[in-house]
Design a protein around this motif. Structure first.
Motif, mmCIF file in Angstrom:
data_model
loop_
_atom_site.group_PDB
_atom_site.id
_atom_site.type_symbol
_atom_site.label_atom_id
_atom_site.label_comp_id
_atom_site.label_asym_id
_atom_site.label_seq_id
_atom_site.Cartn_x
_atom_site.Cartn_y
_atom_site.Cartn_z
ATOM 1 N N ALA A 72 0.957 -1.238 -0.043
ATOM 2 C CA ALA A 72 -0.232 -0.197 0.330
ATOM 3 C C ALA A 72 0.647 1.209 0.089
ATOM 4 O O ALA A 72 1.786 1.472 0.769
ATOM 5 N N ALA A 73 0.510 2.556 -0.726
ATOM 6 C CA ALA A 73 1.016 3.727 -0.944
ATOM 7 C C ALA A 73 0.544 4.369 0.103
ATOM 8 O O ALA A 73 -0.605 5.351 -0.504
ATOM 9 N N SER A 74 1.292 5.410 0.381
ATOM 10 C CA SER A 74 0.298 6.861 0.957
ATOM 11 C C SER A 74 1.026 7.731 0.734
ATOM 12 O O SER A 74 2.044 7.838 0.682
ATOM 13 N N GLY A 75 1.164 9.254 1.528
ATOM 14 C CA GLY A 75 1.557 10.225 1.041
ATOM 15 C C GLY A 75 1.098 11.291 -0.199
ATOM 16 O O GLY A 75 -0.185 11.079 -0.276
ATOM 17 N N SER A 76 2.385 11.818 -0.886
ATOM 18 C CA SER A 76 1.829 13.115 -1.384
ATOM 19 C C SER A 76 1.531 12.130 -3.019
ATOM 20 O O SER A 76 2.491 12.076 -4.079
ATOM 21 N N ILE A 77 0.847 11.899 -3.409
ATOM 22 C CA ILE A 77 0.092 10.920 -4.537
ATOM 23 C C ILE A 77 -0.427 11.862 -5.529
ATOM 24 O O ILE A 77 -1.806 12.139 -5.018
ATOM 25 N N PHE A 78 -0.398 11.592 -6.643
ATOM 26 C CA PHE A 78 -0.971 12.930 -7.405
ATOM 27 C C PHE A 78 -1.343 11.322 -8.146
ATOM 28 O O PHE A 78 -2.909 11.236 -8.961
ATOM 29 N N SER A 79 -0.315 10.807 -8.575
ATOM 30 C CA SER A 79 -1.732 9.155 -10.050
ATOM 31 C C SER A 79 -0.367 8.205 -9.776
ATOM 32 O O SER A 79 0.489 8.479 -9.362
ATOM 33 N N ILE A 80 -0.387 7.513 -9.862
ATOM 34 C CA ILE A 80 0.129 5.966 -10.479
ATOM 35 C C ILE A 80 0.063 4.848 -10.930
ATOM 36 O O ILE A 80 -1.334 4.914 -11.808
ATOM 37 N N SER A 136 -3.135 -7.799 -8.753
ATOM 38 C CA SER A 136 -4.148 -7.189 -9.394
ATOM 39 C C SER A 136 -3.580 -5.299 -8.368
ATOM 40 O O SER A 136 -2.667 -5.305 -7.806
ATOM 41 N N ARG A 137 -4.261 -4.558 -8.453
ATOM 42 C CA ARG A 137 -4.533 -3.282 -7.913
ATOM 43 C C ARG A 137 -5.858 -2.647 -7.878
ATOM 44 O O ARG A 137 -6.758 -3.370 -8.879
ATOM 45 N N ASP A 138 -5.803 -2.261 -6.835
ATOM 46 C CA ASP A 138 -7.307 -1.197 -6.673
ATOM 47 C C ASP A 138 -6.368 0.087 -6.397
ATOM 48 O O ASP A 138 -6.197 0.627 -5.532
ATOM 49 N N ASN A 139 -6.898 1.347 -7.556
ATOM 50 C CA ASN A 139 -6.384 1.988 -7.326
ATOM 51 C C ASN A 139 -7.137 3.243 -6.368
ATOM 52 O O ASN A 139 -6.669 4.230 -6.025
ATOM 53 N N ASN A 197 6.822 -2.266 -6.248
ATOM 54 C CA ASN A 197 8.011 -1.246 -6.754
ATOM 55 C C ASN A 197 6.613 0.385 -7.665
ATOM 56 O O ASN A 197 5.285 -0.969 -8.304
ATOM 57 N N MET A 198 5.990 0.696 -7.383
ATOM 58 C CA MET A 198 5.399 2.061 -7.815
ATOM 59 C C MET A 198 6.142 3.040 -8.765
ATOM 60 O O MET A 198 7.059 3.975 -7.809
ATOM 61 N N ARG A 199 6.248 3.876 -9.788
ATOM 62 C CA ARG A 199 5.338 5.103 -10.635
ATOM 63 C C ARG A 199 4.761 5.466 -9.979
ATOM 64 O O ARG A 199 4.048 5.373 -10.317
ATOM 65 N N ILE A 200 4.877 6.766 -9.646
ATOM 66 C CA ILE A 200 4.040 7.463 -8.931
ATOM 67 C C ILE A 200 4.712 8.617 -9.363
ATOM 68 O O ILE A 200 5.977 9.605 -8.959
ATOM 69 N N VAL A 201 3.381 9.990 -9.686
ATOM 70 C CA VAL A 201 3.427 11.600 -9.674
ATOM 71 C C VAL A 201 3.054 11.410 -8.438
ATOM 72 O O VAL A 201 2.258 11.798 -7.550
ATOM 73 N N THR A 214 4.314 18.913 -6.172
ATOM 74 C CA THR A 214 5.095 18.990 -7.830
ATOM 75 C C THR A 214 5.108 18.319 -8.960
ATOM 76 O O THR A 214 5.965 18.629 -10.030
ATOM 77 N N PHE A 215 4.525 17.307 -9.153
ATOM 78 C CA PHE A 215 4.477 16.511 -10.311
ATOM 79 C C PHE A 215 5.237 15.643 -10.928
ATOM 80 O O PHE A 215 5.482 15.326 -11.917
ATOM 81 N N TYR A 216 6.400 15.599 -10.386
ATOM 82 C CA TYR A 216 7.654 14.934 -10.247
ATOM 83 C C TYR A 216 7.175 13.631 -10.467
ATOM 84 O O TYR A 216 5.926 12.677 -9.868
#
Length: 121
Positions: free
Chosen positions: A23-31, A70-73, A96-100, A104-106
């Motif tokens: 599970a990812a948490s924090g300042s996430i715009f998109s994955i 599988s993923r739960d967006n 591993n996740m590629r996160i924007v 910052t939109f990095y």
């Protein structure tokens, strides 16, 4: 900041099953992409399975037909269902996740802390 937290590893007998979660948490715009890698002692880290935001998946040949990613967006979570486990699946598994990041939109790759999977009788 973004954090990935894994769970679900452990010891299982050959032929058994395990389900990993990340599970990812924090300042996430998109994955966009999510994936699971593994590293066995003395070996290089390898991609086990990947899944894109649209749902398309890919697997390393050695796990095809046995593992399902599988993923739960809505929950920013990726899963790896592992069935018919073999001793050669023994490794530390990393998500591993590629996160924007929001604000910052990095775009960057983030890793979980790793979880040990041991397949042994």
């Amino acid at each position: 900041q973004v954090q990935l937290v894994e769970s679900g590893g452990g010891l299982v007998q050959p032929g058994g099953s395990l389900r990993l979660s990340c599970a990812a948490s924090g300042s996430i715009f998109s994955i966009s992409a999510m994936g699971w890698y593994r590293q066995a002692p003395g070996k290089q880290r390898e991609l086990v399975a990947g899944i894109l935001s649209g749902g398309s998946t890919n697997y390393v040949d050695s796990v095809k037909g046995r593992f399902t990613i599988s993923r739960d967006n809505a929950k920013n979570t990726v899963y790896l269902q592992m069935n018919s486990l073999k001793p050669e699946d023994t490794a530390v598994y990393y998500c591993n996740m590629r996160i924007v990041t929001s604000g910052t939109f990095y775009v960057d790759d983030y890793w979980g802390q790793g979880t040990q999977v041991t397949v042994s009788s």
